[in-house]
Design a protein around this motif. Structure first.
Motif, mmCIF file in Angstrom:
data_model
loop_
_atom_site.group_PDB
_atom_site.id
_atom_site.type_symbol
_atom_site.label_atom_id
_atom_site.label_comp_id
_atom_site.label_asym_id
_atom_site.label_seq_id
_atom_site.Cartn_x
_atom_site.Cartn_y
_atom_site.Cartn_z
ATOM 1 N N PHE A 208 0.887 -1.054 -0.160
ATOM 2 C CA PHE A 208 0.001 -0.135 0.030
ATOM 3 C C PHE A 208 0.748 1.197 0.002
ATOM 4 N N ILE A 209 0.844 2.154 -1.023
ATOM 5 C CA ILE A 209 1.373 3.176 -1.195
ATOM 6 C C ILE A 209 0.721 4.436 -1.198
ATOM 7 N N TRP A 210 0.848 5.350 0.031
ATOM 8 C CA TRP A 210 0.119 6.466 0.162
ATOM 9 C C TRP A 210 0.913 7.855 -0.443
ATOM 10 N N GLY A 211 0.236 8.579 -1.096
ATOM 11 C CA GLY A 211 0.733 9.979 -1.497
ATOM 12 C C GLY A 211 -0.300 10.927 -1.903
ATOM 13 N N SER A 212 0.020 12.152 -2.180
ATOM 14 C CA SER A 212 -0.969 13.274 -2.403
ATOM 15 C C SER A 212 -1.419 13.290 -3.864
ATOM 16 N N ALA A 213 -2.416 14.040 -4.241
ATOM 17 C CA ALA A 213 -2.681 13.987 -5.603
ATOM 18 C C ALA A 213 -1.515 14.538 -6.524
ATOM 19 N N GLN A 214 -0.818 15.320 -5.793
ATOM 20 C CA GLN A 214 0.253 16.012 -6.527
ATOM 21 C C GLN A 214 1.504 15.081 -7.046
ATOM 22 N N LYS A 215 1.462 13.766 -6.265
ATOM 23 C CA LYS A 215 2.683 12.918 -6.682
ATOM 24 C C LYS A 215 1.917 11.780 -7.488
ATOM 25 N N ILE A 216 0.744 11.831 -7.915
ATOM 26 C CA ILE A 216 0.205 10.669 -8.666
ATOM 27 C C ILE A 216 0.955 10.425 -9.980
ATOM 28 N N ASN A 217 1.630 11.286 -10.854
ATOM 29 C CA ASN A 217 2.393 11.017 -11.594
ATOM 30 C C ASN A 217 3.600 10.476 -11.667
ATOM 31 N N GLU A 218 4.288 10.920 -10.353
ATOM 32 C CA GLU A 218 5.468 10.237 -9.945
ATOM 33 C C GLU A 218 5.385 8.789 -9.792
ATOM 34 N N LEU A 219 4.417 8.511 -8.897
ATOM 35 C CA LEU A 219 4.131 7.031 -8.568
ATOM 36 C C LEU A 219 3.627 6.179 -9.584
ATOM 37 N N THR A 220 2.913 6.851 -10.490
ATOM 38 C CA THR A 220 2.439 6.114 -11.852
ATOM 39 C C THR A 220 3.621 5.726 -12.601
ATOM 40 N N ARG A 221 4.593 6.762 -12.791
ATOM 41 C CA ARG A 221 5.719 6.335 -13.574
ATOM 42 C C ARG A 221 6.562 5.348 -13.086
ATOM 43 N N LEU A 222 6.667 5.249 -11.567
ATOM 44 C CA LEU A 222 7.420 4.277 -11.134
ATOM 45 C C LEU A 222 6.808 2.985 -11.056
ATOM 46 N N LEU A 223 5.511 2.852 -10.883
ATOM 47 C CA LEU A 223 4.723 1.608 -11.274
ATOM 48 C C LEU A 223 4.776 1.122 -12.728
ATOM 49 N N GLN A 224 5.015 1.917 -13.720
ATOM 50 C CA GLN A 224 4.872 1.632 -15.304
ATOM 51 C C GLN A 224 6.209 0.993 -15.529
ATOM 52 N N ASN A 225 7.477 1.134 -14.942
ATOM 53 C CA ASN A 225 8.543 1.049 -15.390
ATOM 54 C C ASN A 225 8.873 -0.716 -15.403
ATOM 55 N N ASP A 226 9.658 -0.930 -16.198
ATOM 56 C CA ASP A 226 9.916 -2.416 -16.526
ATOM 57 C C ASP A 226 10.308 -3.235 -15.240
ATOM 58 N N GLY A 227 11.100 -2.729 -14.260
ATOM 59 C CA GLY A 227 11.430 -3.238 -12.995
ATOM 60 C C GLY A 227 10.202 -3.552 -12.250
ATOM 61 N N TRP B 1 -5.916 12.772 -0.966
ATOM 62 C CA TRP B 1 -4.785 11.576 -0.973
ATOM 63 C C TRP B 1 -5.200 10.057 -1.710
ATOM 64 N N HIS B 2 -4.091 9.660 -2.290
ATOM 65 C CA HIS B 2 -4.335 8.332 -3.147
ATOM 66 C C HIS B 2 -3.408 7.140 -2.475
ATOM 67 N N CYS B 3 -4.093 5.953 -2.721
ATOM 68 C CA CYS B 3 -3.101 4.943 -2.187
ATOM 69 C C CYS B 3 -3.525 3.973 -3.102
ATOM 70 N N TRP B 4 -2.157 3.604 -3.896
ATOM 71 C CA TRP B 4 -1.972 2.374 -4.587
ATOM 72 C C TRP B 4 -1.822 1.005 -3.880
ATOM 73 N N MET B 5 -2.728 0.014 -4.075
ATOM 74 C CA MET B 5 -2.556 -1.099 -3.518
ATOM 75 C C MET B 5 -2.117 -2.144 -4.548
ATOM 76 N N CYS B 6 -1.040 -2.700 -4.408
ATOM 77 C CA CYS B 6 -0.125 -3.420 -5.465
ATOM 78 C C CYS B 6 -0.198 -4.970 -4.844
ATOM 79 N N ILE B 7 0.026 -5.885 -5.799
ATOM 80 C CA ILE B 7 0.019 -7.314 -5.342
ATOM 81 C C ILE B 7 1.328 -7.796 -6.136
ATOM 82 N N THR B 8 2.229 -8.534 -5.261
ATOM 83 C CA THR B 8 3.106 -9.332 -6.030
ATOM 84 C C THR B 8 2.901 -11.052 -5.564
ATOM 85 N N GLY B 9 3.006 -11.509 -6.571
ATOM 86 C CA GLY B 9 2.730 -12.954 -6.753
ATOM 87 C C GLY B 9 1.017 -13.205 -7.230
ATOM 88 N N THR B 10 0.538 -14.447 -7.022
ATOM 89 C CA THR B 10 -0.821 -14.586 -7.700
ATOM 90 C C THR B 10 -1.908 -14.712 -6.735
#
Length: 322
Positions: free
Chosen positions: A140-159, A198-207
């Motif tokens: 779970f990653i919490w960030g303000s609306a101003q940081k949406i683009n920053e975190l989206t860029r991170l979650l979209q990179n290949d790694g 404030w936005h929270c991205w909930m990410c899953i690793t594994g299935t």
């Protein structure tokens, strides 16, 4: 010559109906809740008028019972509250030590809180977060609306895209500009419309599959939107942020990383079932050996309870073609 007596009667009835409809429309217009107009005249934001913020499941007795049962179960199967007080630049080395030397992993990791001065991006890029979280596991990653683009860029990179997939987005909204959770503007920018949520991205690793993995996740228990209440102002991290993670995952190994100074006015309190890493956490008592012993006692996951299983939301059963 015969007289048609029905025509005047129908005309009178039609006139009455028109007057009645006009009265209903006038009454509806009179009682219409126009919060946009109310904001212009009072400055009170619309979310301040939502009535069920303290109890979002008000009027739903089954969900209220489910919340009580889950709260009691989580409390009965939680480790002691642990705090790890560190400066921000010590966090990544300490977490790497936990991974490689202490062999400690977590099933649920939350990063960030509702404060602006966070170093989330440098921490996420410098930490082997996938090794800190078990598979399957939840981030779970919490960030303000101003940081949406920053975190989206991170979650979209290949790694990151190969290790985590974004599953849900949660939103927290403060009730007014006096709130300690109201995000500020970068570099004193002047804007017409301020982004206050404030936005929270909930990410899953594994299935993990909702339909078959009820021993790992309980989906759709909480709503995706949370609005600030008076009780949430007592801490730097509203308790609802923790409850969403606790209700979603049945895992008991939980870590919260706060890469920011929060100060003494908004204290970082410890919470049963969590290890909280922060420069300002009130208790500094983390010990890896004691923590492992605690987890061995309570178990890595909450036990299955039939009463909870009957009440919790589930995926609809798919009909098989005969």
């Amino acid at each position: 010559m015969s007289h048609d007596r029905t025509a005047p009667k129908n005309s009178i009835e039609h006139s009455r109906k028109r007057k009645s409809n006009a009265s209903l429309k006038a009454a509806a217009h009179l009682h219409n809740n126009n919060y946009t107009d109310h904001y212009i005249h009072t400055g009170a934001l619309p979310q301040k008028n939502v009535r069920n913020t303290d109890n979002p499941v008000e009027g739903y007795p089954n969900l209220q019972k489910l919340f009580r049962l889950k709260e009691k179960q989580i409390a009965n199967h939680s480790s002691a509250p642990y705090g790890c007080r560190l400066d921000i630049d010590e966090m990544v080395p300490t977490l790497k030590n936990w991974i490689h030397n202490e062999k400690i992993v977590f099933d649920v990791v939350m990063i960030g809180c509702l404060t602006d001065n966070q170093f989330i991006y440098p921490l996420l890029t410098g930490l082997p977060i996938d090794k800190l979280i078990s598979k399957p596991g939840f981030l779970f990653i919490w960030g303000s609306a101003q940081k949406i683009n920053e975190l989206t860029r991170l979650l979209q990179n290949d790694g990151w895209a190969k290790k985590f997939r974004k599953s849900e987005e949660l939103v927290f909204i403060p009730i007014d500009k006096k709130s300690p959770f109201y995000p500020g503007l970068d570099n004193d920018d002047q804007v017409l419309f301020e982004k206050m949520q404030w936005h929270c991205w909930m990410c899953i690793t594994g299935t993990v599959r909702r339909a078959t993995d009820g021993h790992l996740i309980h989906c759709n228990v909480d709503t995706d939107l949370s609005i600030e209440t008076e009780s949430t102002r007592k801490s730097a991290i509203p308790s609802h942020l923790y409850k969403v993670a606790e209700n979603f995952s049945t895992a008991t190994r939980r870590l919260h990383i706060i890469p920011a100074r929060t100060g003494t006015e908004t204290p970082v309190k410890v919470r049963p079932g969590w290890v909280i890493m922060s420069p300002d956490v009130m208790l500094n008592n983390f010990d890896s050996k004691r923590y492992r012993e605690d987890i061995n006692k309570v178990g890595a996951h909450l036990p299955i309870r039939n009463e909870i299983e009957l009440l919790r939301p589930k995926s609809p059963v798919q009909k098989r073609n005969s």
